[in-house]
Write a protein that holds these residues in place. Structure first.
Motif, short mmCIF file in Angstrom:
data_model
loop_
_atom_site.label_atom_id
_atom_site.label_comp_id
_atom_site.label_asym_id
_atom_site.label_seq_id
_atom_site.Cartn_x
_atom_site.Cartn_y
_atom_site.Cartn_z
N PRO A 133 -20.05 -11.18 -4.47
CA PRO A 133 -20.88 -10.45 -3.50
C PRO A 133 -20.32 -9.06 -3.25
O PRO A 133 -19.12 -8.81 -3.46
CB PRO A 133 -20.80 -11.32 -2.25
N PRO A 134 -21.16 -8.13 -2.80
CA PRO A 134 -20.72 -6.73 -2.62
C PRO A 134 -19.45 -6.57 -1.78
O PRO A 134 -18.62 -5.71 -2.09
CB PRO A 134 -21.93 -6.07 -1.94
N HIS A 135 -19.28 -7.40 -0.74
CA HIS A 135 -18.13 -7.21 0.14
C HIS A 135 -16.81 -7.50 -0.55
O HIS A 135 -15.75 -7.08 -0.07
CB HIS A 135 -18.25 -8.08 1.39
N LEU A 136 -16.85 -8.18 -1.70
CA LEU A 136 -15.61 -8.60 -2.35
C LEU A 136 -15.40 -7.96 -3.72
O LEU A 136 -14.35 -8.12 -4.32
CB LEU A 136 -15.61 -10.13 -2.50
N ARG A 137 -16.35 -7.19 -4.18
CA ARG A 137 -16.26 -6.68 -5.56
C ARG A 137 -15.07 -5.75 -5.76
O ARG A 137 -14.40 -5.80 -6.79
CB ARG A 137 -17.56 -5.96 -5.93
N ALA A 138 -14.81 -4.89 -4.79
CA ALA A 138 -13.74 -3.91 -4.94
C ALA A 138 -12.61 -4.13 -3.95
O ALA A 138 -11.70 -3.31 -3.85
CB ALA A 138 -14.30 -2.50 -4.78
N ARG A 139 -12.65 -5.23 -3.22
CA ARG A 139 -11.68 -5.44 -2.15
C ARG A 139 -10.45 -6.17 -2.67
O ARG A 139 -10.53 -7.06 -3.51
CB ARG A 139 -12.33 -6.29 -1.04
N THR A 140 -9.28 -5.81 -2.15
CA THR A 140 -8.07 -6.56 -2.44
C THR A 140 -7.07 -6.34 -1.31
O THR A 140 -7.06 -5.28 -0.67
CB THR A 140 -7.44 -6.15 -3.78
N ARG A 141 -6.27 -7.36 -1.06
CA ARG A 141 -5.22 -7.28 -0.04
C ARG A 141 -3.87 -6.98 -0.69
O ARG A 141 -2.84 -7.09 -0.03
CB ARG A 141 -5.15 -8.61 0.70
N TRP A 142 -3.88 -6.57 -1.95
CA TRP A 142 -2.64 -6.37 -2.70
C TRP A 142 -2.60 -4.99 -3.31
O TRP A 142 -3.63 -4.43 -3.67
CB TRP A 142 -2.51 -7.43 -3.80
N LYS A 143 -1.39 -4.45 -3.47
CA LYS A 143 -1.18 -3.18 -4.14
C LYS A 143 -0.50 -3.42 -5.48
O LYS A 143 0.25 -4.39 -5.65
CB LYS A 143 -0.31 -2.26 -3.27
N ARG A 144 -0.74 -2.51 -6.41
CA ARG A 144 -0.11 -2.62 -7.73
C ARG A 144 1.26 -1.96 -7.73
O ARG A 144 1.43 -0.86 -7.20
CB ARG A 144 -0.98 -1.93 -8.80
N ASP A 145 2.21 -2.62 -8.34
CA ASP A 145 3.51 -2.02 -8.60
C ASP A 145 3.40 -1.12 -9.82
O ASP A 145 2.35 -1.07 -10.49
CB ASP A 145 4.55 -3.12 -8.83
N GLU A 146 4.47 -0.41 -10.15
CA GLU A 146 4.44 0.49 -11.30
C GLU A 146 4.15 -0.24 -12.60
O GLU A 146 3.55 0.32 -13.51
CB GLU A 146 5.78 1.24 -11.41
N ASP A 147 4.58 -1.50 -12.66
CA ASP A 147 4.33 -2.27 -13.89
C ASP A 147 3.00 -3.00 -13.85
O ASP A 147 2.68 -3.79 -14.75
CB ASP A 147 5.46 -3.26 -14.13
N GLY A 148 2.19 -2.76 -12.81
CA GLY A 148 0.88 -3.38 -12.71
C GLY A 148 0.86 -4.70 -11.97
O GLY A 148 -0.22 -5.25 -11.73
N SER A 149 2.01 -5.22 -11.61
CA SER A 149 2.08 -6.50 -10.89
C SER A 149 1.82 -6.29 -9.41
O SER A 149 2.03 -5.19 -8.88
CB SER A 149 3.44 -7.16 -11.10
N PRO A 150 1.36 -7.32 -8.70
CA PRO A 150 1.11 -7.18 -7.26
C PRO A 150 2.42 -7.07 -6.47
O PRO A 150 3.32 -7.89 -6.62
CB PRO A 150 0.35 -8.46 -6.91
N VAL A 151 2.50 -6.04 -5.64
CA VAL A 151 3.71 -5.79 -4.87
C VAL A 151 3.96 -6.95 -3.90
O VAL A 151 3.09 -7.33 -3.11
CB VAL A 151 3.58 -4.47 -4.08
N GLY A 152 5.16 -7.49 -3.94
CA GLY A 152 5.58 -8.53 -3.00
C GLY A 152 5.00 -9.90 -3.22
O GLY A 152 5.26 -10.83 -2.45
#
Length: 503
Positions: A259-278
């Motif tokens: 659904p539109p509310h979730l298409r671009a949403r994330t609670r995570w940030k990318r690290d330099e290597d592309g992995s989720p921070v933390g």
């Protein structure tokens, strides 16, 4: 530590007394109905129990697994959508939209209800000869029901607290014991709750108040773990060294199938290597905090065994709901996906619950209440929304015609939903209200805001819910069938809500 600590306070004496107490012989029972130990954790996904297929290979919960080994485990259990409505449903046997007078009031988590309009069923067990007790987290109105619903009680009454005390999930909680004003109990909450529960099992007391030991008992043990901030007991800080959790494939957008509310949403940030921070640290910490819950289950089982009560105690283990760690970009509950909702659900009672069984039938949290009443031989005091699971507990493959219905209307209950609030009130943390229906392998989701569309998933083919079939021409008949089934369940359980939705 603090002048508010419980040294010298009434139930500290009971705890000190307990520490030196060995097994206490159980008095002869005049009533042979089973005791009921209902263990209810917080935000514990089924992935955090090692006997579940979704668990990481390094997760270890041997004591909870023992319950499953000797009892019946449900693969898919939809207990609730978040802490408060999940508990309200457990106390009433009703889905959120039919729980009358329950509402948030004042600063979070302040809440209230009218016990005449919103009665809690443990009172019925009490009226039928059971000793009723509740230990741990309370999250459904400032009135905890002591003396009305519960003979004995030791609770962390969150709605009645303010400031830092509201979020003291793991250490130095202010607790109300048998209706007395809240006082601070030092130490780790999971261990403290287990101490109370073991003392109750052995001696039928909480604090200095005791109960008739010839009567059967019902104990609702509500752990505060493994809710955020997911703090492990100090002894578990080094558990799972080197563990690596699998990163969900859709932790980062885009998700064009959602659904539109979730298409671009994330609670995570990318690290330099592309992995989720933390991510790895957070998941490890979460599972470390589960270790004390598993140890607590082990202590409870040992207390039941030593007092000769294990074979006559129905044990139910579950959680208020699950918790998503990266799936669909989430780091929370609420959302209509199994990763965020599905909790462990295990029943254990020798001779009446099949041993080592695994049930593939999806079930709901409101099914637990009529099951407990049936096991106790007590008629439902009012019409419940769930169904007695006893046929599945004796035969996990029994025919079962009941779908699972689960609404998510955040902090609105009962007639406060009629008519529905404006659309801007139907969101919380960017998650819209919805109703879901699970029947067989299919899950269908309808949102209560415009523009979000529907969702349909075939969980047998797509257990991670990555492929939304709702707009697939080949699945339009399934969408129609699921929508009809949802409307039928809404009509059965909440006709006013059905009218309000315009469905």
């Amino acid at each position: 530590m603090t002048s508010g600590r419980f040294l010298g306070f009434a139930f500290a004496a009971a705890l000190i007394s307990f520490c030196g107490t060995k097994a206490v012989a159980q008095a002869p029972a005049a009533d042979e109905r089973p005791n009921i130990l209902y263990i209810y954790t917080d935000d514990q996904s089924r992935r955090a129990v090692s006997c579940y297929e979704q668990a990481q290979p390094w997760v270890r919960t041997p004591n909870i697994d023992r319950l499953a080994r000797d009892g019946t485990r449900f693969r898919s259990a939809y207990i609730g959508t978040w802490c408060m409505p999940s508990r309200a449903s457990q106390l009433t046997g009703h889905l959120q939209f039919a729980i009358e007078s329950m509402r948030m009031e004042g600063s979070y988590p302040g809440s209230t209800y009218d016990p005449k309009l919103c009665p809690f069923w443990p009172r019925t067990l009490r009226e039928h000869g059971y000793v009723t007790a509740q230990i741990g987290k309370w999250h459904t109105g400032r009135d905890t029901g002591y003396g009305r619903d519960w003979d004995l009680q030791a609770v962390w009454n969150r709605p009645n607290l303010k400031g830092d005390d509201v979020n003291a999930y793991y250490f130095d909680q202010k607790m109300e014991v048998n209706g007395a004003p809240a006082r601070q109990l030092d130490g780790y909450s999971t261990d403290n709750y287990t101490d109370f529960a073991v003392d109750f099992i052995r001696n039928r007391r909480i604090g200095q108040n005791g109960a008739d030991r010839t009567r059967p008992w019902f104990l609702w043990l509500c752990y505060a773990g493994v809710h955020g901030p997911y703090t492990p007991a100090p002894r578990h800080l080094e558990e799972y060294p080197g563990s690596r959790a699998e990163v969900p494939v859709d932790i980062f957008p885009p998700r064009p199938n959602k659904p539109p509310h979730l298409r671009a949403r994330t609670r995570w940030k990318r690290d330099e290597d592309g992995s989720p921070v933390g991510f790895q640290k957070a998941v490890r910490k979460y599972h470390q905090a589960v270790c004390s819950l598993d140890e607590g289950v082990g202590r409870l089982l040992e207390a039941l065994r030593e007092t000769g009560q294990l074979d006559n105690t129905l044990i139910v283990f579950t959680s208020d709901q699950g918790f998503a760690w990266g799936q669909h970009g989430l780091r929370e509950k609420w959302a209509p996906y199994d990763a965020a909702l599905c909790a462990p659900l295990i029943f254990h009672l020798p001779g009446r619950v099949a041993s080592g069984a695994v049930c593939d039938v999806p079930v709901g949290g409101v099914d637990i209440v009529p099951t407990l009443l049936a096991m106790a031989g007590v008629e439902e005091p009012w019409t419940m929304h769930g169904h007695d699971l006893s046929p599945l507990l004796s035969d996990a493959g029994a025919d079962w015609a009941h779908p699972v219905l689960l609404p998510q209307t955040h902090d609105f209950y009962g007639s406060d939903l009629n008519p529905l609030p404006p659309e801007d009130r139907r969101w919380r943390r960017e998650l819209p209200w919805y109703v879901l229906l699970r029947r067989g392998s299919y899950k269908y989701v309808r949102y209560l805001v415009d523009g979000e569309g529907d969702e349909l998933y075939d969980l047998a083919a797509d257990p991670d819910e990555l492929s939304n079939l709702a707009s697939d021409p080949a699945h339009q008949q399934t969408v129609a069938d699921m929508r009809e089934a949802m409307n039928n369940e809404l009509q059965r359980t909440g006709p006013e809500f059905l009218q309000a939705t315009g469905w």
